[in-house]
Scaffold this motif. Structure first.
Motif, PDB file in Angstrom:
ATOM      1  N   ASP A  58       0.860  -1.178   0.000  1.00 37.51           N
ATOM      2  CA  ASP A  58       0.000   0.000   0.000  1.00 37.51           C
ATOM      3  C   ASP A  58       0.903   1.237   0.000  1.00 37.51           C
ATOM      4  O   ASP A  58       1.620   1.493   0.966  1.00 37.51           O
ATOM      5  CB  ASP A  58      -0.887  -0.033   1.248  1.00 37.51           C
ATOM      6  CG  ASP A  58      -1.849   1.124   1.334  1.00 37.51           C
ATOM      7  OD1 ASP A  58      -1.789   2.046   0.492  1.00 37.51           O
ATOM      8  OD2 ASP A  58      -2.676   1.119   2.265  1.00 37.51           O
ATOM      9  N   LEU A  59       0.867   1.984  -1.092  1.00 42.15           N
ATOM     10  CA  LEU A  59       1.749   3.137  -1.276  1.00 42.15           C
ATOM     11  C   LEU A  59       1.047   4.477  -1.050  1.00 42.15           C
ATOM     12  O   LEU A  59       1.615   5.525  -1.370  1.00 42.15           O
ATOM     13  CB  LEU A  59       2.342   3.102  -2.692  1.00 42.15           C
ATOM     14  CG  LEU A  59       3.235   1.912  -3.011  1.00 42.15           C
ATOM     15  CD1 LEU A  59       3.583   1.898  -4.498  1.00 42.15           C
ATOM     16  CD2 LEU A  59       4.494   1.934  -2.160  1.00 42.15           C
ATOM     17  N   ARG A  88       1.721  -7.029  -5.730  1.00 38.98           N
ATOM     18  CA  ARG A  88       0.903  -5.973  -6.319  1.00 38.98           C
ATOM     19  C   ARG A  88       1.165  -4.676  -5.568  1.00 38.98           C
ATOM     20  O   ARG A  88       1.452  -4.692  -4.367  1.00 38.98           O
ATOM     21  CB  ARG A  88      -0.586  -6.306  -6.199  1.00 38.98           C
ATOM     22  CG  ARG A  88      -1.002  -7.545  -6.960  1.00 38.98           C
ATOM     23  CD  ARG A  88      -2.455  -7.879  -6.709  1.00 38.98           C
ATOM     24  NE  ARG A  88      -2.850  -9.083  -7.444  1.00 38.98           N
ATOM     25  CZ  ARG A  88      -4.028  -9.666  -7.306  1.00 38.98           C
ATOM     26  NH1 ARG A  88      -4.934  -9.164  -6.482  1.00 38.98           N
ATOM     27  NH2 ARG A  88      -4.303 -10.748  -8.007  1.00 38.98           N
ATOM     28  N   LEU A  89       1.037  -3.570  -6.273  1.00 34.80           N
ATOM     29  CA  LEU A  89       1.170  -2.251  -5.667  1.00 34.80           C
ATOM     30  C   LEU A  89      -0.191  -1.576  -5.673  1.00 34.80           C
ATOM     31  O   LEU A  89      -0.973  -1.754  -6.610  1.00 34.80           O
ATOM     32  CB  LEU A  89       2.179  -1.405  -6.447  1.00 34.80           C
ATOM     33  CG  LEU A  89       3.568  -2.022  -6.637  1.00 34.80           C
ATOM     34  CD1 LEU A  89       4.465  -1.078  -7.438  1.00 34.80           C
ATOM     35  CD2 LEU A  89       4.198  -2.371  -5.308  1.00 34.80           C
ATOM     36  N   ILE A 102       7.128   5.907 -15.912  1.00 34.91           N
ATOM     37  CA  ILE A 102       8.264   6.344 -16.728  1.00 34.91           C
ATOM     38  C   ILE A 102       9.239   5.183 -16.951  1.00 34.91           C
ATOM     39  O   ILE A 102       9.747   4.980 -18.046  1.00 34.91           O
ATOM     40  CB  ILE A 102       8.985   7.546 -16.076  1.00 34.91           C
ATOM     41  CG1 ILE A 102       8.127   8.800 -16.211  1.00 34.91           C
ATOM     42  CG2 ILE A 102      10.368   7.763 -16.690  1.00 34.91           C
ATOM     43  CD1 ILE A 102       8.633   9.986 -15.414  1.00 34.91           C
ATOM     44  N   VAL A 103       9.471   4.416 -15.907  1.00 31.60           N
ATOM     45  CA  VAL A 103      10.420   3.303 -15.986  1.00 31.60           C
ATOM     46  C   VAL A 103       9.776   2.052 -16.589  1.00 31.60           C
ATOM     47  O   VAL A 103      10.464   1.145 -17.021  1.00 31.60           O
ATOM     48  CB  VAL A 103      10.996   3.019 -14.576  1.00 31.60           C
ATOM     49  CG1 VAL A 103      11.962   1.866 -14.582  1.00 31.60           C
ATOM     50  CG2 VAL A 103      11.678   4.261 -14.031  1.00 31.60           C
ATOM     51  N   GLY A 104       8.458   2.018 -16.614  1.00 35.79           N
ATOM     52  CA  GLY A 104       7.754   0.870 -17.177  1.00 35.79           C
ATOM     53  C   GLY A 104       7.449  -0.228 -16.181  1.00 35.79           C
ATOM     54  O   GLY A 104       7.029  -1.323 -16.557  1.00 35.79           O
ATOM     55  N   VAL A 105       7.627   0.055 -14.906  1.00 39.17           N
ATOM     56  CA  VAL A 105       7.357  -0.945 -13.872  1.00 39.17           C
ATOM     57  C   VAL A 105       5.874  -1.302 -13.827  1.00 39.17           C
ATOM     58  O   VAL A 105       5.509  -2.443 -13.543  1.00 39.17           O
ATOM     59  CB  VAL A 105       7.847  -0.460 -12.491  1.00 39.17           C
ATOM     60  CG1 VAL A 105       7.427  -1.397 -11.377  1.00 39.17           C
ATOM     61  CG2 VAL A 105       9.362  -0.304 -12.504  1.00 39.17           C
ATOM     62  N   ASP A 106       5.021  -0.352 -14.147  1.00 38.97           N
ATOM     63  CA  ASP A 106       3.584  -0.620 -14.122  1.00 38.97           C
ATOM     64  C   ASP A 106       3.173  -1.672 -15.153  1.00 38.97           C
ATOM     65  O   ASP A 106       2.114  -2.274 -15.054  1.00 38.97           O
ATOM     66  CB  ASP A 106       2.775   0.666 -14.308  1.00 38.97           C
ATOM     67  CG  ASP A 106       3.009   1.329 -15.651  1.00 38.97           C
ATOM     68  OD1 ASP A 106       4.158   1.303 -16.152  1.00 38.97           O
ATOM     69  OD2 ASP A 106       2.049   1.873 -16.206  1.00 38.97           O
ATOM     70  N   TYR A 112      -2.670  -0.980  -8.714  1.00 37.83           N
ATOM     71  CA  TYR A 112      -4.100  -0.760  -8.526  1.00 37.83           C
ATOM     72  C   TYR A 112      -4.338   0.604  -7.884  1.00 37.83           C
ATOM     73  O   TYR A 112      -3.536   1.045  -7.057  1.00 37.83           O
ATOM     74  CB  TYR A 112      -4.689  -1.853  -7.634  1.00 37.83           C
ATOM     75  CG  TYR A 112      -4.642  -3.219  -8.268  1.00 37.83           C
ATOM     76  CD1 TYR A 112      -5.751  -3.731  -8.923  1.00 37.83           C
ATOM     77  CD2 TYR A 112      -3.486  -3.999  -8.230  1.00 37.83           C
ATOM     78  CE1 TYR A 112      -5.723  -4.985  -9.521  1.00 37.83           C
ATOM     79  CE2 TYR A 112      -3.446  -5.250  -8.823  1.00 37.83           C
ATOM     80  CZ  TYR A 112      -4.557  -5.735  -9.458  1.00 37.83           C
ATOM     81  OH  TYR A 112      -4.512  -6.969 -10.054  1.00 37.83           O
ATOM     82  N   PRO A 113      -5.439   1.248  -8.225  1.00 37.94           N
ATOM     83  CA  PRO A 113      -5.725   2.572  -7.648  1.00 37.94           C
ATOM     84  C   PRO A 113      -5.990   2.530  -6.151  1.00 37.94           C
ATOM     85  O   PRO A 113      -5.748   3.508  -5.452  1.00 37.94           O
ATOM     86  CB  PRO A 113      -6.969   3.052  -8.383  1.00 37.94           C
ATOM     87  CG  PRO A 113      -7.257   2.088  -9.461  1.00 37.94           C
ATOM     88  CD  PRO A 113      -6.410   0.883  -9.251  1.00 37.94           C
ATOM     89  N   SER A 114      -6.475   1.384  -5.647  1.00 42.85           N
ATOM     90  CA  SER A 114      -6.798   1.308  -4.219  1.00 42.85           C
ATOM     91  C   SER A 114      -6.382  -0.042  -3.645  1.00 42.85           C
ATOM     92  O   SER A 114      -6.237  -1.036  -4.368  1.00 42.85           O
ATOM     93  CB  SER A 114      -8.291   1.512  -4.010  1.00 42.85           C
ATOM     94  OG  SER A 114      -9.002   0.371  -4.460  1.00 42.85           O
ATOM     95  N   LEU A 115      -6.243  -0.070  -2.344  1.00 42.31           N
ATOM     96  CA  LEU A 115      -5.923  -1.305  -1.634  1.00 42.31           C
ATOM     97  C   LEU A 115      -7.057  -2.321  -1.821  1.00 42.31           C
ATOM     98  O   LEU A 115      -6.799  -3.499  -2.057  1.00 42.31           O
ATOM     99  CB  LEU A 115      -5.689  -1.019  -0.147  1.00 42.31           C
ATOM    100  CG  LEU A 115      -5.356  -2.208   0.734  1.00 42.31           C
ATOM    101  CD1 LEU A 115      -4.115  -2.932   0.240  1.00 42.31           C
ATOM    102  CD2 LEU A 115      -5.188  -1.756   2.172  1.00 42.31           C
ATOM    103  N   ARG A 116      -8.268  -1.858  -1.751  1.00 40.83           N
ATOM    104  CA  ARG A 116      -9.426  -2.753  -1.914  1.00 40.83           C
ATOM    105  C   ARG A 116      -9.354  -3.496  -3.253  1.00 40.83           C
ATOM    106  O   ARG A 116      -9.581  -4.699  -3.328  1.00 40.83           O
ATOM    107  CB  ARG A 116     -10.724  -1.960  -1.814  1.00 40.83           C
ATOM    108  CG  ARG A 116     -11.941  -2.782  -2.192  1.00 40.83           C
ATOM    109  CD  ARG A 116     -13.197  -1.997  -2.050  1.00 40.83           C
ATOM    110  NE  ARG A 116     -13.704  -2.344  -0.742  1.00 40.83           N
ATOM    111  CZ  ARG A 116     -14.647  -1.702  -0.115  1.00 40.83           C
ATOM    112  NH1 ARG A 116     -15.179  -0.645  -0.642  1.00 40.83           N
ATOM    113  NH2 ARG A 116     -15.070  -2.100   1.060  1.00 40.83           N
TER     114      ARG A 116
END
Length: 121
Positions: A58-59, A88-89, A102-106, A112-116
Motif C-alpha cells: 500500500d503506497l 501488487r502495488l 516512466i520506468v515501465g514498472v507498471d 491498482y488505484p486502491s488497496l481494496r
C-alpha cells in the motif's frame, strides 16, 4: 545537524505488516530512496509456510520514490514469483505512479488505484 536541517530532511520510511484473506499487506509511510529501502526490502521477504506468498504494498502514504524503490520491488517480484506467489502495488500517489510509469514498472507489476482493488480476487 541543526534542528532546522532535521525538519527539512527526508522523511523516514516505516512499513507496517497486516494480513487479510491470506494476503500480506505492507503499508509504507514516508519516502523510498537509497537511504530508506532497508525496511521495505526486509518486509518484502515474506515466507508463508505451506502456501504461495501473496503481497500487496500500500503506497498511499509514500510521498517520494526513486530508482532504489523500483529495484527493491523488482527483486521482490522475482523472489515472490519463484515461490509461486505474487506482488501488487496499490494506491500510489501521482508522483510515485509517474515514476513507476516512466520506468515501465507498471507494465511488469500490477498497480491498482486502491488497496481494496489490489486485494480483490
Amino acid at each position: 545537524m541543526s534542528e532546522t536541517e532535521r525538519a527539512h530532511g527526508p522523511e523516514l520510511l516505516t512499513v507496517v505488516h497486516t494480513a487479510t484473506d491470506g494476503i500480506t499487506v505492507l503499508t509504507a509511510v514516508g519516502e523510498i530512496d537509497h537511504t530508506s529501502t532497508s525496511p521495505l526490502a526486509e518486509a518484502l521477504k515474506v515466507h508463508v509456510p505451506g502456501s504461495a506468498p501473496r503481497v500487496v504494498v500500500d503506497l498511499r502514504h509514500v510521498t517520494f520514490m526513486d530508482s532504489s524503490g523500483i529495484n527493491v520491488f523488482l527483486a521482490a517480484r522475482r523472489d515472490l514469483l519463484e515461490a509461486g506467489g505474487w506482488l501488487r502495488l496499490a494506491g500510489a500517489q501521482d508522483s510515485v505512479m509517474r515514476t513507476l510509469q516512466i520506468v515501465g514498472v507498471d507494465a511488469v507489476l500490477p498497480c491498482y488505484p486502491s488497496l481494496r482493488e489490489a486485494i480483490a480476487p
